[in-house]
Design an enzyme around this catalytic site. Sequence first.
Site, PDB file in Angstrom:
ATOM      1  N   GLU A  74       0.875  -1.179   0.000  1.00 40.54           N
ATOM      2  CA  GLU A  74       0.000   0.000   0.000  1.00 40.54           C
ATOM      3  C   GLU A  74       0.905   1.219   0.000  1.00 40.54           C
ATOM      4  O   GLU A  74       1.411   1.620   1.045  1.00 40.54           O
ATOM      5  CB  GLU A  74      -0.929  -0.023   1.221  1.00 40.54           C
ATOM      6  CG  GLU A  74      -1.817  -1.244   1.300  1.00 40.54           C
ATOM      7  CD  GLU A  74      -2.723  -1.396   0.092  1.00 40.54           C
ATOM      8  OE1 GLU A  74      -2.950  -0.405  -0.628  1.00 40.54           O
ATOM      9  OE2 GLU A  74      -3.206  -2.513  -0.149  1.00 40.54           O
ATOM     10  N   CYS A  85      -1.767   9.266   2.932  1.00 40.63           N
ATOM     11  CA  CYS A  85      -1.348   8.733   1.631  1.00 40.63           C
ATOM     12  C   CYS A  85      -2.373   8.999   0.537  1.00 40.63           C
ATOM     13  O   CYS A  85      -2.020   9.010  -0.647  1.00 40.63           O
ATOM     14  CB  CYS A  85      -1.066   7.234   1.742  1.00 40.63           C
ATOM     15  SG  CYS A  85      -2.486   6.236   2.243  1.00 40.63           S
TER      16      CYS A  85
END
Length: 494
Positions: free
Chosen positions: A243, A277
């Site tokens: 990720e 993010c």
Amino acid sequence: MTINDQSFHDQTLTDTDSAQRTAPKACSIANTIDEMQAQFLHLKNLSRTQPINDWGTRETQLDSLEVMLSDNQASFAKAISADFGYRSESETQFAELFPSFTGISHAKKHGKKWMKAQRVSISALYRPAHNEIQPQPLGVVGIIVPWNYPLYLAIAPMIDALTAGNRVMIKMSEAAPKFAQTFADAVAHYFSPDMVCVVLGEVDIAAAFSELPFDHLLYTGSTAVGKKIMAAAAPNLTPVTLELGGKSPVIVLGDANLETVVNRVMMGKTLNAGQTCIAPDYVLVQRQYHEQFIALAKEWMKKHYPNIENNPDYSRIINGGQFKRVQGYLDALSGDEIHALTDAESNIETRLMPPVIVSDPAADSDVMQEEIFAPILPLIHYDTLDEAIHFVNARPRPLALYVFGDSHSGIEKVRNHTVSGGLCINEVIMHVAQHDLPFGGVGDSGTGAYHGKAGFERLSHMKPIFVQNKLNGMNLLLPPYGGLFKKAMAVFLK
């Protein structure tokens, strides 16, 4: 060479028993490479001799996780805030605790059904046999946690791993040491070392952690480090879920309500001081809306973060190194490109970084080449939607993409002509909190997805099973191949 199955099985058990007798005592917290390796061996042996195939044990682990979170909410938030220099407790509740609790509830509600073998269709040619898919635990799952959301990004993959019946090792971020120790102590209190181990330590331990032969390794962090994780896992053929990050764009269509756009984009950009993010990284907006966007952003800051220096809802940059990195992006720009949204100034001592907008920075500038991870928002102007889509597609595929507007054709064009890890329409960030949506990246922004059922399946072996009926026609396919066989093949191979 032929292997006697029973002899092989007996030897495996003998080797396992020997390893368990010689290994150090199991521990819930590993502080050295030797302790980490010993605990990995312990969990690996248990996963092979005592696989967790029942729902009761899995549900018990989820119950323990839920109680741990409930009992330690205040201490977790305090430790995270201490690592950041200041982190809003409300943000920790909203962005970390809330999705953790709802994720556990979702897994407890659906996990028992997910783990059952499922009948799937079979061609009429093979009936009366049938097909099944049976989820099985992989064994030991490694999780590498980043510093920006150190609670949720430990808990979310734990939920999926435990629901799938795995044992877990978690490497906490060395950049958030106070929370790492607090979390490790809590895990040691609520979980058996036969189930979960937390690993603490610096980069050398993280590197050794990624080299362990896990049954699956999940990493959340930067693309650059993600490449190193994948390389470290490759010699063991360890499957990975990465990720990562990247530059998540916002495309503003010409008919979008600009007040709504600014409201949602600024929310996403100021949450955790931009250290997210999937935060909006830059905005593509038509030229005529440039000044209005900046004016609305200033008004939004006055309303939502008045007196930002002392505002309890606004978080700080995690450490001095990150602060200097981001300040360097701004220092490389000309002054007329930067639009302050408040009267406050950046302060490296307190690590306060007020939000700013950057107008049309050069494409080769650091602020447009690197993931910003801070409250800096570039505004990029476009004339046509095709131009905006080309701008996005000419760059590495993002972890998230956001489009705002009322035009159905415009929205459809964006969703069908761009590729991103996730997409939000008239919203930002919220897709990460949807337990029925997989969360993950594509290309440079990651590989694999998890959350909810997608995470359960990612951290399970979805074993295909063919079940033959006592009465079947398979003998018709054996040699010598006669006329009936040839006639059948003539029909099937048309």
